[in-house]
Design a protein around this motif. Structure first.
Motif, PDB file in Angstrom:
ATOM      1  N   ALA A 282      -3.950  -5.979   6.020  1.00 47.07           N
ATOM      2  CA  ALA A 282      -4.480  -4.629   5.809  1.00 47.07           C
ATOM      3  C   ALA A 282      -3.585  -3.593   6.484  1.00 47.07           C
ATOM      4  CB  ALA A 282      -5.903  -4.538   6.354  1.00 47.07           C
ATOM      5  N   ALA A 283      -3.060  -3.940   7.656  1.00 44.61           N
ATOM      6  CA  ALA A 283      -2.159  -3.022   8.375  1.00 44.61           C
ATOM      7  C   ALA A 283      -0.872  -2.790   7.579  1.00 44.61           C
ATOM      8  CB  ALA A 283      -1.842  -3.578   9.757  1.00 44.61           C
ATOM      9  N   CYS A 284      -0.369  -3.868   6.944  1.00 45.54           N
ATOM     10  CA  CYS A 284       0.827  -3.717   6.086  1.00 45.54           C
ATOM     11  C   CYS A 284       0.542  -2.757   4.939  1.00 45.54           C
ATOM     12  CB  CYS A 284       1.251  -5.072   5.530  1.00 45.54           C
ATOM     13  SG  CYS A 284       2.009  -6.182   6.711  1.00 45.54           S
ATOM     14  N   TYR A 285      -0.590  -2.978   4.267  1.00 45.10           N
ATOM     15  CA  TYR A 285      -0.953  -2.108   3.146  1.00 45.10           C
ATOM     16  C   TYR A 285      -1.120  -0.660   3.615  1.00 45.10           C
ATOM     17  CZ  TYR A 285      -1.942  -6.238   0.238  1.00 45.10           C
ATOM     18  OH  TYR A 285      -1.841  -7.395  -0.482  1.00 45.10           O
ATOM     19  N   GLU A 286      -1.706  -0.508   4.810  1.00 42.25           N
ATOM     20  CA  GLU A 286      -1.933   0.836   5.350  1.00 42.25           C
ATOM     21  C   GLU A 286      -0.608   1.552   5.582  1.00 42.25           C
ATOM     22  OE1 GLU A 286      -4.901   2.780   8.698  1.00 42.25           O
ATOM     23  OE2 GLU A 286      -3.942   0.852   9.105  1.00 42.25           O
ATOM     24  N   LYS A 287       0.366   0.827   6.139  1.00 42.20           N
ATOM     25  CA  LYS A 287       1.680   1.431   6.374  1.00 42.20           C
ATOM     26  C   LYS A 287       2.384   1.771   5.070  1.00 42.20           C
ATOM     27  CE  LYS A 287       2.784  -0.421  10.942  1.00 42.20           C
ATOM     28  NZ  LYS A 287       3.763  -1.174  11.754  1.00 42.20           N
ATOM     29  N   LEU A 288       2.122   0.968   4.041  1.00 44.06           N
ATOM     30  CA  LEU A 288       2.723   1.215   2.732  1.00 44.06           C
ATOM     31  C   LEU A 288       1.895   2.200   1.910  1.00 44.06           C
ATOM     32  CD1 LEU A 288       3.705  -2.478   1.912  1.00 44.06           C
ATOM     33  CD2 LEU A 288       5.297  -0.601   2.367  1.00 44.06           C
ATOM     34  N   ARG A 289       0.817   2.717   2.533  1.00 43.84           N
ATOM     35  CA  ARG A 289      -0.094   3.680   1.917  1.00 43.84           C
ATOM     36  C   ARG A 289      -0.813   3.115   0.687  1.00 43.84           C
ATOM     37  NH1 ARG A 289       4.333   6.507   3.403  1.00 43.84           N
ATOM     38  NH2 ARG A 289       5.168   6.755   1.329  1.00 43.84           N
ATOM     39  N   LYS A 290      -1.026   1.801   0.712  1.00 44.54           N
ATOM     40  CA  LYS A 290      -1.862   1.167  -0.316  1.00 44.54           C
ATOM     41  C   LYS A 290      -3.265   1.017   0.277  1.00 44.54           C
ATOM     42  CE  LYS A 290       2.063  -1.398  -2.266  1.00 44.54           C
ATOM     43  NZ  LYS A 290       2.631  -2.745  -2.578  1.00 44.54           N
ATOM     44  N   ILE A 291      -3.913   2.166   0.458  1.00 42.61           N
ATOM     45  CA  ILE A 291      -5.140   2.221   1.246  1.00 42.61           C
ATOM     46  C   ILE A 291      -6.281   1.426   0.598  1.00 42.61           C
ATOM     47  CG2 ILE A 291      -6.807   3.748   2.356  1.00 42.61           C
ATOM     48  CD1 ILE A 291      -3.945   3.917   3.426  1.00 42.61           C
ATOM     49  N   GLU A 292      -6.360   1.463  -0.714  1.00 41.32           N
ATOM     50  CA  GLU A 292      -7.435   0.741  -1.389  1.00 41.32           C
ATOM     51  C   GLU A 292      -7.348  -0.770  -1.118  1.00 41.32           C
ATOM     52  OE1 GLU A 292      -6.994   2.121  -5.397  1.00 41.32           O
ATOM     53  OE2 GLU A 292      -8.559   3.648  -5.113  1.00 41.32           O
ATOM     54  N   LYS A 293      -6.110  -1.274  -1.056  1.00 40.94           N
ATOM     55  CA  LYS A 293      -5.938  -2.694  -0.740  1.00 40.94           C
ATOM     56  C   LYS A 293      -6.288  -2.974   0.718  1.00 40.94           C
ATOM     57  CE  LYS A 293      -2.593  -4.206  -4.201  1.00 40.94           C
ATOM     58  NZ  LYS A 293      -1.326  -4.951  -4.427  1.00 40.94           N
ATOM     59  N   SER A 294      -5.983  -2.015   1.598  1.00 36.97           N
ATOM     60  CA  SER A 294      -6.376  -2.164   3.003  1.00 36.97           C
ATOM     61  C   SER A 294      -7.890  -2.245   3.114  1.00 36.97           C
ATOM     62  CB  SER A 294      -5.874  -0.976   3.833  1.00 36.97           C
ATOM     63  OG  SER A 294      -4.482  -0.979   3.931  1.00 36.97           O
ATOM     64  N   ILE A 295      -8.574  -1.341   2.427  1.00 39.98           N
ATOM     65  CA  ILE A 295     -10.040  -1.313   2.469  1.00 39.98           C
ATOM     66  C   ILE A 295     -10.617  -2.632   1.967  1.00 39.98           C
ATOM     67  CG2 ILE A 295     -12.071  -0.216   1.435  1.00 39.98           C
ATOM     68  CD1 ILE A 295     -10.489   2.435   1.521  1.00 39.98           C
TER      69      ILE A 295
END
Length: 453
Positions: A282-295
């Protein structure tokens, strides 16, 4: 009449004695047959015969022991444990039923079914009964380590090494305990020695990798975690650790691959390591701004463990994305689109005109002037230095200090910092009475909304 009664009584005694003698002779033969059946791999037949003996003679500890052995051989460990418990409580050990081999089997079985305290009693007893066998001390150390009684574990491991100086696993365990105690130099010596003694003790590479990672030698740590994966016990942990090394080196694609593999190794998806893998993914997705995947990952974690780290806070923080498309676009759009959003905000809500705008690692940086000032080259003293952040963590005071320094060197009269994650208390305190305005999440949302009209 008296003679007849006496004869009958005598015959009864003879018959009773005969039965006892027969049982005494027959029982060992039957038990020997059970032993032979086990040796031949006929586990079910052995269990059946052992049950017959136990039914006729419930106190026969040897029969209970072989019944337990038959269950073990047939992968029915829980039933074997019941029989072994009976043996432990009732047996009189002798040459046929030897105590030390039994206690080794019993201790191992107790550990398998997580009866740790009972297993510890068995292994402590073994260290006294058979004090020249290093493995008893090693197993005792493992139990102490699981119980987080590190000092006792270290002491017992050292006794193991006194008996068996070339025990690579014991050196590895000592190394890890020393690592946890932050005795890094001594820990590395133990781990290096363990690897020299047995290069296939792959757990050593796991602990060595953690040492190298803490020393920020990410390349060396990655190589160590590569080798550690060959140990099934450490495979998932090693993938997660290697992924965090990639994250620290900003190689997020590699990190995602390892974390996905780590998650797939746990079919139930319930282990704590798996939750950590999802958290880092989730942290990786957050850094890549793929927020929906983080959620998506945070929600899976939350359903498994509601108190896991800051997951509930993360879900609350991004809750607005479900209803606020402007904030969602701000956090997830491409760099090119992001620059346009930022320029739109300062134009429509701050009455400024962007003169220079450039993408930065943290987001976007803009040099601007008042909208009414015209040519910015002739009005340098009325320039503004503006930074838009979309980092997932609240900004500390260091970026605020840097912004002020940059603004001063660029002859800007005032600075603005807009951050979707807000600011820490030290950052807010530092900004007080200085020519910088901090714009947090709530105000940023309002500005984004106004700019869209």
């Amino acid at each position: 009449m008296i003679v007849i009664i006496a004869i009958a009584f005598f015959l009864a005694i003879v018959i009773s004695l005969s039965i006892v003698v027969f049982k005494t002779i027959a029982s060992p033969k039957k038990i020997d047959n059970v032993r032979k059946l086990l040796k031949a791999g006929k586990n079910q037949a052995a269990a059946k015969m052992a049950k017959q003996i136990v039914t006729k003679d419930p106190s026969n500890a040897l029969a209970h022991y072989y019944l337990g052995k038959a269950y073990l051989a047939d992968n029915r460990g829980e039933l074997a444990l019941i029989e072994f418990k009976f043996v432990n409580e009732h047996a009189l050990f002798d040459n046929q039923l030897q105590e030390i081999p039994f206690r080794k089997e019993y201790g191992s079985l107790l550990l398998k079914y997580n009866q740790v305290e009972a297993a510890l009693r068995e292994y402590l007893l073994l260290t006294k009964m058979d004090s020249h066998t290093a493995d008893h001390f090693f197993k005792t150390g493992q139990i102490y380590e699981k119980q987080n009684r590190k000092d006792l574990a270290l002491s017992v491991y050292k006794k193991c090494l006194a008996l068996d100086p070339k025990n690579a696993k014991a050196h590895s365990s000592v190394g890890y305990i020393l690592y946890q105690a932050k005795q890094f130099a001594e820990a590395k010596k133990e781990l290096d020695l363990a690897i020299r003694l047995n290069p296939e003790t792959y757990s050593c590479y796991y602990y060595l990798g953690k040492l190298l990672k803490d020393a920020k030698d990410y390349g060396g740590a990655v190589k160590a975690f590569d080798k550690a994966q060959r140990d099934n016990e450490f495979k998932q942990k090693s993938l997660i650790e290697r992924a965090t090394c990639y994250m620290m080196a900003n190689r997020l694609d590699n990190a995602q691959i390892d974390l996905q593999r780590a998650i797939e190794l746990d079919k139930d998806g319930t282990s704590n390591d798996t939750l950590y893998a999802r958290y880092f993914l989730a942290a990786c997705y957050e850094k890549l701004r793929k927020i929906e995947k983080s959620i998506e990952q945070w929600e899976i974690i939350y359903n498994k463990n509601r108190s896991f780290r800051d997951v509930s806070n993360k879900l609350q923080e991004y809750k607005d994305l479900q209803t606020n498309d402007f904030l969602k676009d701000y956090l997830t759009c491409s760099d090119t689109e992001f620059v346009e959003i930022c320029k739109n905000v300062i134009t429509k809500t701050m009455n400024l005109t962007a003169q220079q705008a450039e993408i930065k690692k943290f987001g976007c940086q803009i040099m601007a002037t008042d909208a009414a000032t015209g040519d910015w080259m002739n009005m340098r003293k009325q320039m503004y230095f503006i930074r838009f952040y979309r980092d997932p963590e609240p900004l500390e005071d260091a970026p605020v200090r840097e912004t002020l320094d940059k603004a001063k060197s660029s002859n800007c009269t005032k600075s603005y910092i807009l951050a979707s994650a807000g600011f820490t208390r030290p950052a807010i305190v530092f900004a007080e009475n200085r020519p910088v305005e901090l714009v947090g999440k709530d105000k940023l949302q309002n500005l984004l909304s106004k700019a869209s009209k």
